[in-house]
Design a protein around this motif. Structure first.
Motif, PDB file in Angstrom:
ATOM      1  N   LYS A  20       0.836  -1.192   0.000  1.00  0.00           N
ATOM      2  CA  LYS A  20       0.000   0.000   0.000  1.00  0.00           C
ATOM      3  C   LYS A  20       0.870   1.240   0.000  1.00  0.00           C
ATOM      4  N   PRO A  21       1.083   1.813  -1.187  1.00  0.00           N
ATOM      5  CA  PRO A  21       1.887   3.032  -1.224  1.00  0.00           C
ATOM      6  C   PRO A  21       1.018   4.231  -0.833  1.00  0.00           C
ATOM      7  N   GLY A  22       1.672   5.287  -0.430  1.00  0.00           N
ATOM      8  CA  GLY A  22       0.951   6.523  -0.176  1.00  0.00           C
ATOM      9  C   GLY A  22       0.380   6.609   1.228  1.00  0.00           C
ATOM     10  N   LEU A  23      -0.449   7.594   1.455  1.00  0.00           N
ATOM     11  CA  LEU A  23      -0.764   7.973   2.825  1.00  0.00           C
ATOM     12  C   LEU A  23      -2.146   7.577   3.319  1.00  0.00           C
ATOM     13  N   ASP A  24      -3.001   6.999   2.458  1.00  0.00           N
ATOM     14  CA  ASP A  24      -4.304   6.647   3.022  1.00  0.00           C
ATOM     15  C   ASP A  24      -4.177   5.385   3.854  1.00  0.00           C
ATOM     16  N   GLY A  25      -5.011   5.275   4.881  1.00  0.00           N
ATOM     17  CA  GLY A  25      -4.806   4.209   5.860  1.00  0.00           C
ATOM     18  C   GLY A  25      -5.789   3.068   5.774  1.00  0.00           C
ATOM     19  N   HIS A  26      -6.398   2.888   4.611  1.00  0.00           N
ATOM     20  CA  HIS A  26      -7.432   1.846   4.518  1.00  0.00           C
ATOM     21  C   HIS A  26      -6.860   0.606   3.828  1.00  0.00           C
ATOM     22  N   ASP A  27      -6.620  -0.445   4.612  1.00  0.00           N
ATOM     23  CA  ASP A  27      -5.960  -1.608   4.012  1.00  0.00           C
ATOM     24  C   ASP A  27      -6.856  -2.839   3.956  1.00  0.00           C
ATOM     25  N   ARG A  28      -8.159  -2.612   4.153  1.00  0.00           N
ATOM     26  CA  ARG A  28      -9.077  -3.754   4.102  1.00  0.00           C
ATOM     27  C   ARG A  28      -9.004  -4.456   2.739  1.00  0.00           C
ATOM     28  N   GLY A  29      -9.073  -3.646   1.686  1.00  0.00           N
ATOM     29  CA  GLY A  29      -9.042  -4.214   0.340  1.00  0.00           C
ATOM     30  C   GLY A  29      -7.777  -5.016   0.097  1.00  0.00           C
ATOM     31  N   ALA A  30      -6.649  -4.458   0.512  1.00  0.00           N
ATOM     32  CA  ALA A  30      -5.369  -5.146   0.312  1.00  0.00           C
ATOM     33  C   ALA A  30      -5.365  -6.484   1.046  1.00  0.00           C
ATOM     34  N   LYS A  31      -5.955  -6.483   2.258  1.00  0.00           N
ATOM     35  CA  LYS A  31      -5.972  -7.724   3.038  1.00  0.00           C
ATOM     36  C   LYS A  31      -6.889  -8.766   2.400  1.00  0.00           C
ATOM     37  N   VAL A  32      -8.033  -8.313   1.895  1.00  0.00           N
ATOM     38  CA  VAL A  32      -8.960  -9.245   1.232  1.00  0.00           C
ATOM     39  C   VAL A  32      -8.271  -9.903   0.040  1.00  0.00           C
ATOM     40  N   VAL A  33      -7.578  -9.092  -0.750  1.00  0.00           N
ATOM     41  CA  VAL A  33      -6.893  -9.632  -1.928  1.00  0.00           C
ATOM     42  C   VAL A  33      -5.764 -10.564  -1.506  1.00  0.00           C
ATOM     43  N   ALA A  34      -4.999 -10.168  -0.475  1.00  0.00           N
ATOM     44  CA  ALA A  34      -3.902 -11.014  -0.003  1.00  0.00           C
ATOM     45  C   ALA A  34      -4.436 -12.387   0.399  1.00  0.00           C
ATOM     46  N   ARG A  35      -5.538 -12.368   1.135  1.00  0.00           N
ATOM     47  CA  ARG A  35      -6.130 -13.617   1.600  1.00  0.00           C
ATOM     48  C   ARG A  35      -6.625 -14.475   0.429  1.00  0.00           C
ATOM     49  N   ALA A  36      -7.243 -13.805  -0.558  1.00  0.00           N
ATOM     50  CA  ALA A  36      -7.776 -14.547  -1.707  1.00  0.00           C
ATOM     51  C   ALA A  36      -6.636 -15.205  -2.489  1.00  0.00           C
ATOM     52  N   LEU A  37      -5.547 -14.475  -2.661  1.00  0.00           N
ATOM     53  CA  LEU A  37      -4.407 -15.039  -3.404  1.00  0.00           C
ATOM     54  C   LEU A  37      -3.782 -16.190  -2.625  1.00  0.00           C
ATOM     55  N   ARG A  38      -3.741 -16.048  -1.314  1.00  0.00           N
ATOM     56  CA  ARG A  38      -3.246 -17.134  -0.474  1.00  0.00           C
ATOM     57  C   ARG A  38      -4.093 -18.380  -0.691  1.00  0.00           C
ATOM     58  N   ASP A  39      -5.407 -18.188  -0.669  1.00  0.00           N
ATOM     59  CA  ASP A  39      -6.302 -19.339  -0.823  1.00  0.00           C
ATOM     60  C   ASP A  39      -6.226 -19.940  -2.222  1.00  0.00           C
ATOM     61  N   ALA A  40      -5.657 -19.160  -3.152  1.00  0.00           N
ATOM     62  CA  ALA A  40      -5.445 -19.697  -4.497  1.00  0.00           C
ATOM     63  C   ALA A  40      -4.075 -20.374  -4.592  1.00  0.00           C
ATOM     64  N   GLY A  41      -3.405 -20.543  -3.451  1.00  0.00           N
ATOM     65  CA  GLY A  41      -2.149 -21.282  -3.430  1.00  0.00           C
ATOM     66  C   GLY A  41      -0.909 -20.440  -3.688  1.00  0.00           C
ATOM     67  N   MET A  42      -1.060 -19.127  -3.680  1.00  0.00           N
ATOM     68  CA  MET A  42       0.109 -18.282  -3.933  1.00  0.00           C
ATOM     69  C   MET A  42       0.770 -17.879  -2.617  1.00  0.00           C
ATOM     70  N   GLU A  43       2.046 -17.461  -2.719  1.00  0.00           N
ATOM     71  CA  GLU A  43       2.737 -16.942  -1.544  1.00  0.00           C
ATOM     72  C   GLU A  43       2.703 -15.419  -1.609  1.00  0.00           C
ATOM     73  N   VAL A  44       2.037 -14.840  -0.639  1.00  0.00           N
ATOM     74  CA  VAL A  44       1.799 -13.402  -0.661  1.00  0.00           C
ATOM     75  C   VAL A  44       2.650 -12.727   0.404  1.00  0.00           C
ATOM     76  N   ILE A  45       3.486 -11.808  -0.017  1.00  0.00           N
ATOM     77  CA  ILE A  45       4.269 -11.043   0.950  1.00  0.00           C
ATOM     78  C   ILE A  45       3.535  -9.739   1.191  1.00  0.00           C
ATOM     79  N   TYR A  46       3.124  -9.527   2.418  1.00  0.00           N
ATOM     80  CA  TYR A  46       2.323  -8.360   2.753  1.00  0.00           C
ATOM     81  C   TYR A  46       3.202  -7.337   3.471  1.00  0.00           C
TER      82      TYR A  46
END
Lengths: 131, 332
Positions: free
Chosen positions: A12-38
């Motif tokens: 998450k670049p920049g200054l806004d503090g809303h990371d819900r979307g990033a976390k949802v995507v990270a979790r979805a990619l994980r469940d698709a068998g990928m290794e996600v570095i957060y």
């Protein structure tokens, strides 16, 4: 264990503090068998490029809700290139006005996802992009 | 230019690429690793382990900062997080706590998924360590997955094992069980500004007093680690307890000092050589096991193997009988 795992940096670049979307995507990619570095919130383009290098990722996913995408995205692409990581595919999720999309694609952003995008679509596109 | 040459010259992209090859067990990775092996053996390996949420990542962040402030040594961090047992995917989140380290060319952080390994580190962590060692990283910090009681593989890998505790996690009975506390060379009570820190310290101290000093050389994977009879050697290493508040950088001087003392102790007692030898021997034996298994299976017709498995599945013969049959050719 010889199959190549897809490695994705979610940042998450920049200054806004809303990371819900990033976390949802990270979790979805994980469940698709990928290794996600957060990496967490408030990353500079330099921090993101450095992490992408050290982690030797295939894909970088950026979450940008602040409106600063036209400044942040080209900078990150430039740094990736400078580091020799031209092959890394960059995706953006967040609030991106329609008129900016063609220009971002031209710069080399592989995929752009707004509110309502399905995680299945993102997973499919990521898999397609690293083939 | 070859990958190994670039790595020895300090190219970070080449290093990152080789780490991937090694982690994925690719043939190119094996040959590069073989070329680099003679350059290894110089780094001090620090394992950091402890229960989830004790503050390992924050502590590793501060520890690396401290080394960068006080020495010229390059620091590598290998941060292991668990893979999903169902999908094989993982979210590796240790970097979130390590943002202070970005922008420093002398630090290299690599996240690793455990990929099915149960000992707290990944199967390829030892090889990743060797790559960093050859690349001139003199301090290598290995952060394990959040460990329970028996994820003790890191002790075979590291020269100095730091076990991180936090107040409020268990009573004295937890502290006298075998396993994770036993492998500590340095004990850290992190979050030492929290209530209950005195109780935690008392419990750990009494455990250390109860302990009979034993010489600890970690050997075979999965088997009992070799332990000599209790010693009465007065120079015996007793793990110091260091209190830290990682989020504020408190207690880090003391931690670095404790690690340095342990390193000196390893040199004086000869334990460094013993541990290095035991580690390399067990690494070789694990590889040998895998290779023998593969070679053996090549000579068994798949059909026959499948039939035998079916007999085991239907409870006709036991797994150990099946193994006897495979090795000797006759059941029972």
């Amino acid at each position: 264990m010889t199959d190549r795992k897809i490695r994705v940096l979610v940042a998450k670049p920049g200054l806004d503090g809303h990371d819900r979307g990033a976390k949802v995507v990270a979790r979805a990619l994980r469940d698709a068998g990928m290794e996600v570095i957060y990496t967490g919130l408030r990353q500079t383009p330099e921090m993101i490029a450095e992490a992408a290098l050290q982690e030797d990722v295939d894909v970088v996913g950026l979450s940008i809700l602040s409106g600063a995408h036209m400044a942040l995205a080209p900078r990150i692409l430039e740094l990736l290139k400078k580091n020799g990581q031209d092959q890394v595919r960059v995706f953006i999720g967040g609030i991106i006005p329609d008129e900016d999309m063609p220009r971002l694609k031209e710069m080399g952003i592989t995929g752009i996802y707004g509110p309502g995008a399905s995680t299945d679509e993102i997973i499919r596109d990521v898999r397609e992009a690293v083939k | 230019m070859s990958l190994t040459k670039s790595i020895l010259e300090g190219n970070r992209l080449a290093l990152a690429r080789l780490l991937t090859q090694v982690e994925n067990d690719l043939t190119e990775g094996h040959s590069s690793l073989a070329e680099l092996f003679p350059y290894t053996g110089k780094a001090h390996l620090i394992g950091v382990t402890g229960a989830p949420g004790t503050g390992k990542s924050s502590l590793v962040n501060q520890l690396a900062l401290q080394y960068r402030k006080t020495t010229n040594k390059k620091v590598a961090i290998i941060a292991v997080d668990p893979s999903s047992p169902f999908t094989g995917g993982a979210v590796l989140g240790d970097r979130v706590r390590m943002r202070d380290l970005s922008g420093d060319e002398g630090v290299f952080i690599r996240s690793m998924a455990s990929r099915g390994s149960l000992g707290g580190v990944a199967q390829k962590t030892a090889s990743i360590v060797q790559v960093f060692d050859a690349a001139g990283y003199e301090i290598i910090i290995i952060e394990t997955v959040g460990a329970g009681q028996s994820e003790v593989d890191v002790a075979r890998l590291a020269h100095t094992t730091v076990v991180v505790e936090a107040p409020g996690l268990g009573d004295e009975i937890q502290a006298i069980k075998a396993g994770i506390l036993e492998i500590a060379d340095v004990l850290v009570i992190n979050k030492a500004d929290r209530p209950g820190v005195e109780n935690t310290e008392r419990a750990l101290r009494s455990t250390l007093k109860l302990g009979h000093p034993v010489k600890r050389v970690f050997r075979h994977h999965g088997k009992t680690m070799a332990v000599d009879a209790p010693t009465t050697d007065p120079h015996f290493w007793i793990p110091p307890i260091v209190k830290t508040v990682a989020t504020e950088g408190k207690g880090l001087n003391e931690l670095v000092e404790a690690i340095a003392k342990h390193a000196a102790h390893l040199d004086q007692s000869g334990d460094r050589v013993a541990r290095d030898r035991a580690r390399l021997q067990s690494e070789m034996e694990i590889l040998l096991q895998g290779a023998l298994m593969n070679r053996f299976l090549e000579h068994i017709p798949q059909e026959q193997y499948g039939e035998l498995l079916e007999k085991v599945f239907s409870r006709n013969i036991s797994p150990s009988e099946a193994v006897k049959f495979l090795l000797n050719g006759n059941p029972k």
